[in-house]
Design an enzyme around this catalytic site. Structure first.
Site, PDB file in Angstrom:
ATOM      1  N   ASP A   1       0.871  -1.180   0.000  1.00 48.27           N
ATOM      2  CA  ASP A   1       0.000   0.000   0.000  1.00 48.27           C
ATOM      3  C   ASP A   1       0.902   1.222   0.000  1.00 48.27           C
ATOM      4  OD1 ASP A   1      -1.791   2.148   0.884  1.00 48.27           O
ATOM      5  OD2 ASP A   1      -3.194   0.544   1.389  1.00 48.27           O
ATOM      6  N   ILE A   2       0.673   2.149  -0.931  1.00 48.35           N
ATOM      7  CA  ILE A   2       1.578   3.305  -1.023  1.00 48.35           C
ATOM      8  C   ILE A   2       1.186   4.437  -0.056  1.00 48.35           C
ATOM      9  CG2 ILE A   2       2.464   2.878  -3.346  1.00 48.35           C
ATOM     10  CD1 ILE A   2       0.440   5.058  -4.303  1.00 48.35           C
TER      11      ILE A   2
ATOM     12  N   GLN B   1     -14.699   1.806   1.945  1.00 54.52           N
ATOM     13  CA  GLN B   1     -13.954   1.275   0.789  1.00 54.52           C
ATOM     14  C   GLN B   1     -13.783   2.384  -0.244  1.00 54.52           C
ATOM     15  OE1 GLN B   1     -15.850  -2.034  -1.219  1.00 54.52           O
ATOM     16  NE2 GLN B   1     -14.054  -2.443  -2.497  1.00 54.52           N
TER      17      GLN B   1
ATOM     18  N   HIS C   1     -10.218  -6.146  -1.770  1.00 57.05           N
ATOM     19  CA  HIS C   1      -8.834  -6.217  -1.286  1.00 57.05           C
ATOM     20  C   HIS C   1      -8.797  -6.414   0.216  1.00 57.05           C
ATOM     21  CE1 HIS C   1     -10.106  -2.000  -1.486  1.00 57.05           C
ATOM     22  NE2 HIS C   1      -9.377  -1.789  -0.410  1.00 57.05           N
ATOM     23  N   PHE C   2      -7.759  -7.090   0.646  1.00 54.30           N
ATOM     24  CA  PHE C   2      -7.506  -7.309   2.070  1.00 54.30           C
ATOM     25  C   PHE C   2      -6.295  -6.493   2.465  1.00 54.30           C
ATOM     26  CE2 PHE C   2     -10.113 -10.777   0.845  1.00 54.30           C
ATOM     27  CZ  PHE C   2     -10.870 -11.092   1.964  1.00 54.30           C
ATOM     28  N   HIS C   3      -6.456  -5.713   3.540  1.00 48.22           N
ATOM     29  CA  HIS C   3      -5.335  -4.963   4.095  1.00 48.22           C
ATOM     30  C   HIS C   3      -4.630  -5.866   5.108  1.00 48.22           C
ATOM     31  CE1 HIS C   3      -6.743  -0.823   2.919  1.00 48.22           C
ATOM     32  NE2 HIS C   3      -7.908  -1.439   2.889  1.00 48.22           N
TER      33      HIS C   3
HETATM   34  P1  5GP Z   1      -9.857   0.983   0.894  1.00 51.20           P
HETATM   35  O1  5GP Z   1     -10.137   2.277   1.578  1.00 51.20           O
HETATM   36  O2  5GP Z   1     -10.550   0.875  -0.436  1.00 51.20           O
HETATM   37  O3  5GP Z   1     -10.125  -0.206   1.777  1.00 51.20           O
HETATM   38  O4  5GP Z   1      -8.298   0.940   0.658  1.00 51.20           O
HETATM   39  C1  5GP Z   1      -7.680   1.292  -0.527  1.00 51.20           C
HETATM   40  C2  5GP Z   1      -6.199   1.323  -0.254  1.00 51.20           C
HETATM   41  O5  5GP Z   1      -5.536   1.462  -1.488  1.00 51.20           O
HETATM   42  C3  5GP Z   1      -5.742   2.484   0.632  1.00 51.20           C
HETATM   43  O6  5GP Z   1      -5.112   1.984   1.789  1.00 51.20           O
HETATM   44  C4  5GP Z   1      -4.794   3.273  -0.255  1.00 51.20           C
HETATM   45  O7  5GP Z   1      -3.678   3.740   0.461  1.00 51.20           O
HETATM   46  C5  5GP Z   1      -4.394   2.269  -1.313  1.00 51.20           C
HETATM   47  N1  5GP Z   1      -4.096   2.848  -2.604  1.00 51.20           N
HETATM   48  C6  5GP Z   1      -4.803   3.816  -3.249  1.00 51.20           C
HETATM   49  N2  5GP Z   1      -4.247   4.072  -4.448  1.00 51.20           N
HETATM   50  C7  5GP Z   1      -3.170   3.236  -4.555  1.00 51.20           C
HETATM   51  C8  5GP Z   1      -2.207   3.031  -5.584  1.00 51.20           C
HETATM   52  O8  5GP Z   1      -2.198   3.675  -6.629  1.00 51.20           O
HETATM   53  N3  5GP Z   1      -1.260   2.078  -5.353  1.00 51.20           N
HETATM   54  C9  5GP Z   1      -1.233   1.341  -4.198  1.00 51.20           C
HETATM   55  N4  5GP Z   1      -0.267   0.430  -4.081  1.00 51.20           N
HETATM   56  N5  5GP Z   1      -2.113   1.524  -3.210  1.00 51.20           N
HETATM   57  C10 5GP Z   1      -3.085   2.450  -3.389  1.00 51.20           C
END
Ligand code: 5GP
Length: 137
Positions: A33-34, A96, A102-104
Site C-alpha cells: 500500500d503506497i 472502501q 482487497h484485504f489490508h
Molecule cells: P480501501 O479504503 O478501499 O479499503 O483501501 C484502498 C487502499 O488502497 C488504501 O489503503 C490506499 O492507500 C491504497 N491505494 C490507493 N491508491 C493506490 C495506488 O495507486 N497504489 C497502491 N499500491 N495503493 C493504493
C-alpha cells in the site's frame, strides 16, 4: 454487480500502472500500500473482477485467503512484528475507496484501535446482534 474496469487495482492487475509487488500467482496479487497505515502495510487482491466480498465465488475467495495467510507469515518473519491486523472494507459506506476487493494486512505491535478483551460491551445489544447475524447465515 457493476464492476469498474478502470479502478486503480484493475489497472495494477493489467500492468497499466506499477506497484511494489510482493507475491503473485495464477489467482492473486499482493503488493505494498503506497499510503500505509503502518510500516509494511500490504494489500492482497484476487485477479477475479469483484468489487466486494459478496461478488466473488467461494473458490476464488479461498485462493485469496491462502495468499493472505502466506503474506501474513512473511510479514511476521520479515518485520519481526508480533501481530498483523487484517482489514477488509465492503462498500463506500464502510470506507472502501477502491472498488476492487482487497484485504489490508497491517503489521503492528500495538494499534490505536480499542483493544479487544479490555472493556465489557452491552450484553443485551451483543445478544440481539448475535441472533440477527445468526438468522442470516
Ligand atoms: P480501501 O479504503 O478501499 O479499503 O483501501 C484502498 C487502499 O488502497 C488504501 O489503503 C490506499 O492507500 C491504497 N491505494 C490507493 N491508491 C493506490 C495506488 O495507486 N497504489 C497502491 N499500491 N495503493 C493504493
Amino acid at each position: 454487480m457493476n464492476y469498474d474496469n478502470d479502478n486503480i487495482f484493475a489497472k495494477i492487475l493489467r500492468g497499466d500502472i506499477p506497484c511494489f509487488k510482493v507475491f503473485e500467482d495464477e489467482h492473486t496479487l499482493a503488493f505494498m500500500d503506497i499510503m500505509p497505515q503502518a510500516e509494511g502495510h500490504t494489500l492482497v487482491i484476487p485477479k477475479f473482477a469483484a468489487e466486494t466480498i459478496l461478488d466473488i465465488p467461494a473458490d476464488q475467495l479461498i485462493h485469496t485467503m491462502t495468499t493472505v495467510q502466506k503474506v501474513v507469515s512473511a510479514l511476521k518473519s520479515t518485520l519481526g512484528v508480533d501481530g498483523v491486523i487484517l482489514m477488509q472494507l465492503n462498500g463506500s459506506a464502510a470506507g472502501q475507496s477502491v472498488p476492487h476487493l482487497h484485504f489490508h494486512l497491517i503489521p503492528t505491535h500495538l494499534s490505536n484501535l480499542k483493544r479487544h478483551g479490555s472493556e465489557q460491551g452491552d450484553m443485551d445489544k451483543i445478544k440481539a446482534l448475535a441472533e440477527k447475524i445468526s438468522a442470516a447465515l
